[in-house]
Scaffold this motif. Structure first.
Motif, PDB file in Angstrom:
ATOM      1  N   LEU A   2       0.822  -1.208   0.000  1.00 34.29           N
ATOM      2  CA  LEU A   2       0.000   0.000   0.000  1.00 34.29           C
ATOM      3  C   LEU A   2       0.860   1.264   0.000  1.00 34.29           C
ATOM      4  O   LEU A   2       0.526   2.247  -0.659  1.00 34.29           O
ATOM      5  N   GLU A   3       1.975   1.244   0.722  1.00 37.63           N
ATOM      6  CA  GLU A   3       2.873   2.402   0.706  1.00 37.63           C
ATOM      7  C   GLU A   3       3.436   2.624  -0.693  1.00 37.63           C
ATOM      8  O   GLU A   3       3.552   3.759  -1.150  1.00 37.63           O
ATOM      9  N   ALA A   4       3.764   1.533  -1.389  1.00 33.06           N
ATOM     10  CA  ALA A   4       4.257   1.657  -2.762  1.00 33.06           C
ATOM     11  C   ALA A   4       3.145   2.165  -3.681  1.00 33.06           C
ATOM     12  O   ALA A   4       3.382   3.003  -4.553  1.00 33.06           O
ATOM     13  N   ALA A   5       1.927   1.686  -3.479  1.00 34.83           N
ATOM     14  CA  ALA A   5       0.797   2.083  -4.330  1.00 34.83           C
ATOM     15  C   ALA A   5       0.513   3.576  -4.216  1.00 34.83           C
ATOM     16  O   ALA A   5       0.073   4.201  -5.179  1.00 34.83           O
ATOM     17  N   LEU A   6       0.779   4.152  -3.069  1.00 31.93           N
ATOM     18  CA  LEU A   6       0.534   5.584  -2.880  1.00 31.93           C
ATOM     19  C   LEU A   6       1.495   6.443  -3.692  1.00 31.93           C
ATOM     20  O   LEU A   6       1.282   7.632  -3.852  1.00 31.93           O
ATOM     21  N   ARG A   7       2.547   5.827  -4.211  1.00 34.90           N
ATOM     22  CA  ARG A   7       3.541   6.572  -4.976  1.00 34.90           C
ATOM     23  C   ARG A   7       3.466   6.303  -6.475  1.00 34.90           C
ATOM     24  O   ARG A   7       4.345   6.677  -7.229  1.00 34.90           O
ATOM     25  N   VAL A   8       2.400   5.663  -6.903  1.00 35.74           N
ATOM     26  CA  VAL A   8       2.212   5.378  -8.324  1.00 35.74           C
ATOM     27  C   VAL A   8       2.020   6.699  -9.065  1.00 35.74           C
ATOM     28  O   VAL A   8       1.353   7.598  -8.566  1.00 35.74           O
ATOM     29  N   PRO A   9       2.589   6.832 -10.263  1.00 30.04           N
ATOM     30  CA  PRO A   9       2.392   8.076 -11.013  1.00 30.04           C
ATOM     31  C   PRO A   9       0.907   8.392 -11.186  1.00 30.04           C
ATOM     32  O   PRO A   9       0.113   7.513 -11.478  1.00 30.04           O
ATOM     33  N   ASP A  10       0.580   9.629 -10.983  1.00 26.37           N
ATOM     34  CA  ASP A  10      -0.806  10.066 -11.062  1.00 26.37           C
ATOM     35  C   ASP A  10      -0.851  11.326 -11.907  1.00 26.37           C
ATOM     36  O   ASP A  10      -0.558  12.417 -11.446  1.00 26.37           O
ATOM     37  N   HIS A  11      -1.198  11.156 -13.165  1.00 20.77           N
ATOM     38  CA  HIS A  11      -1.158  12.266 -14.100  1.00 20.77           C
ATOM     39  C   HIS A  11      -2.274  13.275 -13.876  1.00 20.77           C
ATOM     40  O   HIS A  11      -2.214  14.388 -14.369  1.00 20.77           O
ATOM     41  N   GLY A  12      -3.300  12.880 -13.129  1.00 22.62           N
ATOM     42  CA  GLY A  12      -4.382  13.809 -12.838  1.00 22.62           C
ATOM     43  C   GLY A  12      -4.163  14.581 -11.548  1.00 22.62           C
ATOM     44  O   GLY A  12      -5.023  15.318 -11.102  1.00 22.62           O
ATOM     45  N   ARG A  13      -3.020  14.359 -10.935  1.00 19.78           N
ATOM     46  CA  ARG A  13      -2.686  14.985  -9.657  1.00 19.78           C
ATOM     47  C   ARG A  13      -3.739  14.695  -8.591  1.00 19.78           C
ATOM     48  O   ARG A  13      -4.085  15.543  -7.779  1.00 19.78           O
ATOM     49  N   LEU A  14      -4.250  13.497  -8.639  1.00 21.38           N
ATOM     50  CA  LEU A  14      -5.176  13.029  -7.617  1.00 21.38           C
ATOM     51  C   LEU A  14      -4.393  12.097  -6.704  1.00 21.38           C
ATOM     52  O   LEU A  14      -3.400  11.515  -7.098  1.00 21.38           O
ATOM     53  N   ALA A  15      -4.840  11.929  -5.515  1.00 17.42           N
ATOM     54  CA  ALA A  15      -4.180  11.015  -4.593  1.00 17.42           C
ATOM     55  C   ALA A  15      -5.244  10.193  -3.879  1.00 17.42           C
ATOM     56  O   ALA A  15      -6.279  10.739  -3.511  1.00 17.42           O
ATOM     57  N   PRO A  16      -4.977   8.902  -3.687  1.00 13.67           N
ATOM     58  CA  PRO A  16      -5.948   8.109  -2.922  1.00 13.67           C
ATOM     59  C   PRO A  16      -6.090   8.703  -1.520  1.00 13.67           C
ATOM     60  O   PRO A  16      -5.101   9.020  -0.884  1.00 13.67           O
ATOM     61  N   TRP A  17      -7.295   8.865  -1.090  1.00 10.99           N
ATOM     62  CA  TRP A  17      -7.495   9.432   0.232  1.00 10.99           C
ATOM     63  C   TRP A  17      -7.975   8.389   1.225  1.00 10.99           C
ATOM     64  O   TRP A  17      -8.004   8.611   2.416  1.00 10.99           O
ATOM     65  N   ARG A  18      -8.296   7.189   0.682  1.00  5.58           N
ATOM     66  CA  ARG A  18      -8.727   6.117   1.574  1.00  5.58           C
ATOM     67  C   ARG A  18      -8.449   4.785   0.902  1.00  5.58           C
ATOM     68  O   ARG A  18      -8.754   4.598  -0.270  1.00  5.58           O
ATOM     69  N   LEU A  19      -7.865   3.879   1.644  1.00  9.68           N
ATOM     70  CA  LEU A  19      -7.619   2.524   1.156  1.00  9.68           C
ATOM     71  C   LEU A  19      -8.307   1.566   2.112  1.00  9.68           C
ATOM     72  O   LEU A  19      -8.261   1.747   3.335  1.00  9.68           O
ATOM     73  N   LEU A  20      -8.946   0.551   1.576  1.00  9.63           N
ATOM     74  CA  LEU A  20      -9.666  -0.418   2.400  1.00  9.63           C
ATOM     75  C   LEU A  20      -9.008  -1.782   2.296  1.00  9.63           C
ATOM     76  O   LEU A  20      -8.577  -2.185   1.216  1.00  9.63           O
TER      77      LEU A  20
END
Length: 69
Positions: A32-50
């Motif tokens: 999950l820590e790695a997934a939070l650093r995935v390139p995001d071209h829309g400049r969005l960030a996950p705010w909740r992971l389940l």
């Protein structure tokens, strides 16, 4: 293994072939820590992971199947 080599040797497994045991808590946290650093071209960030574990996975699957009908 350097990141480029890791990417070049990556293989995906279809979800229907996955089974127990899954990753333990420490492995899930690292994933999950790695997934939070995935390139995001829309400049969005996950705010909740389940994390859905145990019998809750089957319950969710049943609910999704019912909803899909």
């Amino acid at each position: 293994m350097d990141p480029f080599t890791a990417l070049m040797h990556r293989r995906s497994t279809p979800s229907r072939q996955l089974g127990a045991p899954g990753p333990d808590a420490a492995q899930r946290r690292a994933l999950l820590e790695a997934a939070l650093r995935v390139p995001d071209h829309g400049r969005l960030a996950p705010w909740r992971l389940l994390t859905i574990e145990g019998d809750a996975r089957h319950h969710l699957g049943e609910r999704l199947a019912t909803r899909a009908k």
